[in-house]
Design a protein around this motif. Structure first.
Motif, PDB file in Angstrom:
ATOM      1  N   HIS A  61       0.808  -1.210   0.000  1.00 25.41           N
ATOM      2  CA  HIS A  61       0.000   0.000   0.000  1.00 25.41           C
ATOM      3  C   HIS A  61       0.844   1.264   0.000  1.00 25.41           C
ATOM      4  O   HIS A  61       0.367   2.329   0.355  1.00 25.41           O
ATOM      5  CB  HIS A  61      -0.905   0.022   1.240  1.00 25.41           C
ATOM      6  N   GLN A  62       2.097   1.187  -0.400  1.00 31.05           N
ATOM      7  CA  GLN A  62       2.964   2.342  -0.313  1.00 31.05           C
ATOM      8  C   GLN A  62       2.499   3.515  -1.159  1.00 31.05           C
ATOM      9  O   GLN A  62       2.785   4.650  -0.840  1.00 31.05           O
ATOM     10  CB  GLN A  62       4.391   1.976  -0.710  1.00 31.05           C
ATOM     11  N   ALA A  63       1.795   3.272  -2.218  1.00 33.68           N
ATOM     12  CA  ALA A  63       1.371   4.354  -3.092  1.00 33.68           C
ATOM     13  C   ALA A  63       0.181   5.127  -2.518  1.00 33.68           C
ATOM     14  O   ALA A  63      -0.170   6.177  -3.011  1.00 33.68           O
ATOM     15  CB  ALA A  63       0.998   3.798  -4.464  1.00 33.68           C
ATOM     16  N   ASP A  64      -0.437   4.593  -1.446  1.00 31.82           N
ATOM     17  CA  ASP A  64      -1.569   5.263  -0.849  1.00 31.82           C
ATOM     18  C   ASP A  64      -1.117   6.572  -0.211  1.00 31.82           C
ATOM     19  O   ASP A  64      -0.025   6.669   0.325  1.00 31.82           O
ATOM     20  CB  ASP A  64      -2.208   4.368   0.212  1.00 31.82           C
ATOM     21  N   THR A  65      -1.978   7.583  -0.276  1.00 33.10           N
ATOM     22  CA  THR A  65      -1.576   8.892   0.209  1.00 33.10           C
ATOM     23  C   THR A  65      -2.312   9.342   1.456  1.00 33.10           C
ATOM     24  O   THR A  65      -1.948  10.348   2.040  1.00 33.10           O
ATOM     25  CB  THR A  65      -1.786   9.941  -0.897  1.00 33.10           C
ATOM     26  N   GLY A  66      -3.359   8.654   1.862  1.00 33.82           N
ATOM     27  CA  GLY A  66      -4.132   9.067   3.024  1.00 33.82           C
ATOM     28  C   GLY A  66      -3.404   8.782   4.319  1.00 33.82           C
ATOM     29  O   GLY A  66      -2.306   8.247   4.338  1.00 33.82           O
ATOM     30  N   CYS A  67      -4.030   9.188   5.425  1.00 34.79           N
ATOM     31  CA  CYS A  67      -3.408   8.945   6.715  1.00 34.79           C
ATOM     32  C   CYS A  67      -4.423   8.410   7.708  1.00 34.79           C
ATOM     33  O   CYS A  67      -5.634   8.438   7.469  1.00 34.79           O
ATOM     34  CB  CYS A  67      -2.741  10.208   7.247  1.00 34.79           C
TER      35      CYS A  67
ATOM     36  N   LEU B 291      -0.321   0.021  17.717  1.00 33.57           N
ATOM     37  CA  LEU B 291      -1.095   0.281  16.506  1.00 33.57           C
ATOM     38  C   LEU B 291      -0.267   1.054  15.484  1.00 33.57           C
ATOM     39  O   LEU B 291      -0.303   0.747  14.284  1.00 33.57           O
ATOM     40  CB  LEU B 291      -2.380   1.036  16.845  1.00 33.57           C
ATOM     41  N   GLN B 292       0.494   2.027  15.935  1.00 34.82           N
ATOM     42  CA  GLN B 292       1.333   2.784  15.011  1.00 34.82           C
ATOM     43  C   GLN B 292       2.404   1.883  14.393  1.00 34.82           C
ATOM     44  O   GLN B 292       2.695   1.988  13.204  1.00 34.82           O
ATOM     45  CB  GLN B 292       1.999   3.962  15.724  1.00 34.82           C
TER      46      GLN B 292
ATOM     47  N   HIS C 152       1.922   0.983   5.996  1.00 38.20           N
ATOM     48  CA  HIS C 152       0.592   0.733   5.439  1.00 38.20           C
ATOM     49  C   HIS C 152      -0.045   2.063   5.044  1.00 38.20           C
ATOM     50  O   HIS C 152      -0.628   2.185   3.985  1.00 38.20           O
ATOM     51  CB  HIS C 152      -0.267   0.025   6.496  1.00 38.20           C
ATOM     52  N   ARG C 153       0.101   3.042   5.904  1.00 41.04           N
ATOM     53  CA  ARG C 153      -0.425   4.390   5.722  1.00 41.04           C
ATOM     54  C   ARG C 153       0.385   5.322   6.619  1.00 41.04           C
ATOM     55  O   ARG C 153       0.930   4.904   7.633  1.00 41.04           O
ATOM     56  CB  ARG C 153      -1.875   4.483   6.196  1.00 41.04           C
ATOM     57  N   GLU C 154       0.409   6.590   6.273  1.00 41.53           N
ATOM     58  CA  GLU C 154       0.972   7.577   7.189  1.00 41.53           C
ATOM     59  C   GLU C 154       0.105   7.563   8.446  1.00 41.53           C
ATOM     60  O   GLU C 154      -1.120   7.637   8.356  1.00 41.53           O
ATOM     61  CB  GLU C 154       0.930   8.957   6.531  1.00 41.53           C
ATOM     62  N   THR C 155       0.736   7.437   9.600  1.00 43.38           N
ATOM     63  CA  THR C 155      -0.013   7.281  10.847  1.00 43.38           C
ATOM     64  C   THR C 155       0.442   8.320  11.864  1.00 43.38           C
ATOM     65  O   THR C 155       1.634   8.543  12.037  1.00 43.38           O
ATOM     66  CB  THR C 155       0.196   5.864  11.421  1.00 43.38           C
ATOM     67  N   HIS C 156      -0.531   8.935  12.531  1.00 41.93           N
ATOM     68  CA  HIS C 156      -0.253   9.931  13.564  1.00 41.93           C
ATOM     69  C   HIS C 156      -0.907   9.463  14.859  1.00 41.93           C
ATOM     70  O   HIS C 156      -2.093   9.133  14.864  1.00 41.93           O
ATOM     71  CB  HIS C 156      -0.813  11.298  13.175  1.00 41.93           C
ATOM     72  N   GLY C 157      -0.146   9.425  15.940  1.00 41.56           N
ATOM     73  CA  GLY C 157      -0.670   9.006  17.230  1.00 41.56           C
ATOM     74  C   GLY C 157      -0.935  10.194  18.137  1.00 41.56           C
ATOM     75  O   GLY C 157      -0.168  11.159  18.158  1.00 41.56           O
TER      76      GLY C 157
ATOM     77  N   ALA D 124      -7.295  19.926  11.621  1.00 46.09           N
ATOM     78  CA  ALA D 124      -7.517  21.214  10.953  1.00 46.09           C
ATOM     79  C   ALA D 124      -6.596  21.377   9.757  1.00 46.09           C
ATOM     80  O   ALA D 124      -6.919  22.080   8.806  1.00 46.09           O
ATOM     81  CB  ALA D 124      -7.305  22.362  11.936  1.00 46.09           C
ATOM     82  N   GLU D 125      -5.446  20.707   9.766  1.00 42.78           N
ATOM     83  CA  GLU D 125      -4.496  20.800   8.650  1.00 42.78           C
ATOM     84  C   GLU D 125      -4.399  19.519   7.830  1.00 42.78           C
ATOM     85  O   GLU D 125      -3.925  19.560   6.698  1.00 42.78           O
ATOM     86  CB  GLU D 125      -3.110  21.176   9.180  1.00 42.78           C
ATOM     87  N   LEU D 126      -4.851  18.402   8.374  1.00 41.79           N
ATOM     88  CA  LEU D 126      -4.712  17.119   7.703  1.00 41.79           C
ATOM     89  C   LEU D 126      -5.892  16.227   8.072  1.00 41.79           C
ATOM     90  O   LEU D 126      -6.017  15.822   9.231  1.00 41.79           O
ATOM     91  CB  LEU D 126      -3.394  16.451   8.140  1.00 41.79           C
ATOM     92  N   THR D 127      -6.770  15.951   7.126  1.00 42.99           N
ATOM     93  CA  THR D 127      -7.940  15.121   7.412  1.00 42.99           C
ATOM     94  C   THR D 127      -7.603  13.651   7.192  1.00 42.99           C
ATOM     95  O   THR D 127      -7.187  13.274   6.104  1.00 42.99           O
ATOM     96  CB  THR D 127      -9.131  15.520   6.517  1.00 42.99           C
ATOM     97  N   PRO D 128      -7.786  12.843   8.226  1.00 37.80           N
ATOM     98  CA  PRO D 128      -7.476  11.417   8.084  1.00 37.80           C
ATOM     99  C   PRO D 128      -8.580  10.665   7.348  1.00 37.80           C
ATOM    100  O   PRO D 128      -9.727  11.105   7.300  1.00 37.80           O
ATOM    101  CB  PRO D 128      -7.393  10.949   9.532  1.00 37.80           C
ATOM    102  N   GLU D 129      -8.209   9.530   6.790  1.00 35.00           N
ATOM    103  CA  GLU D 129      -9.211   8.635   6.215  1.00 35.00           C
ATOM    104  C   GLU D 129      -9.861   7.790   7.300  1.00 35.00           C
ATOM    105  O   GLU D 129     -11.027   7.441   7.205  1.00 35.00           O
ATOM    106  CB  GLU D 129      -8.574   7.724   5.170  1.00 35.00           C
ATOM    107  N   ILE D 130      -9.069   7.461   8.334  1.00 34.72           N
ATOM    108  CA  ILE D 130      -9.555   6.642   9.442  1.00 34.72           C
ATOM    109  C   ILE D 130      -9.086   7.256  10.756  1.00 34.72           C
ATOM    110  O   ILE D 130      -7.950   7.688  10.876  1.00 34.72           O
ATOM    111  CB  ILE D 130      -9.039   5.194   9.339  1.00 34.72           C
TER     112      ILE D 130
END
Length: 147
Positions: free
Chosen positions: A9-15, A29-30, A36-41, A53-59
């Motif tokens: 899934h490296q080409a995926d751009t969501g987070c 989890l991170q 798999h995806r860019e992940t923010h904890g 406010a600056e980055l909308t996650p997919e999940i």
């Protein structure tokens, strides 16, 4: 010989936002989702909403403890401030009464513990609308098929 894991899934751009007060669960989890995806904890929902406010996650993976006081209002707030984000509850059990209520209140799915690579990836892929071969199927291969 060293093998290197390359995510399919490296080409995926969501987070994905992981919002969990328990640092061990959040870190696990991170770790599972890296590549798999860019992940923010985040330790708190307020931190996640500020980042949103600056980055909308997919999940948004949300620890069930955040719903203890006013879960319905909390999920409505997430949906309002992070439009389009799917909410995946992280609970001790998928049968937990609060987890089941969260589905009525707007959560999209529940990830029950114990947390494992396959269960996390399958839930995330399902929420993203992916189908395809699960890495769990690799366990069905005979040992002679190991690479």
């Amino acid at each position: 010989m060293r093998a290197r894991f390359e995510s399919r899934h490296q080409a995926d751009t969501g987070c994905i936002f992981v919002v969990e007060s328990d640092e061990v669960v959040r870190s696990a989890l991170q770790f599972i989702l890296r590549g798999h995806r860019e992940t923010h904890g985040f330790k708190s929902l307020d931190q996640a909403l500020l980042k949103g406010a600056e980055l909308t996650p997919e999940i948004v993976m949300l620890g069930i403890g955040f719903l203890q006081s006013d879960g319905e209002r909390m999920l409505a707030e997430i949906a309002r401030r992070l439009p389009g984000a799917k909410i995946l509850m992280v609970a001790n059990s998928a049968n937990d009464p609060l987890a089941r209520n969260s589905l009525k209140w707007g959560a999209h799915d529940v990830l029950g513990k114990p947390i494992a690579f396959d269960s996390v990836h399958c839930k995330v892929d399902a929420l993203l609308g992916r189908r395809g071969n699960s890495s769990a199927l690799l366990g069905l291969l005979p040992s002679s098929a190991a690479w």
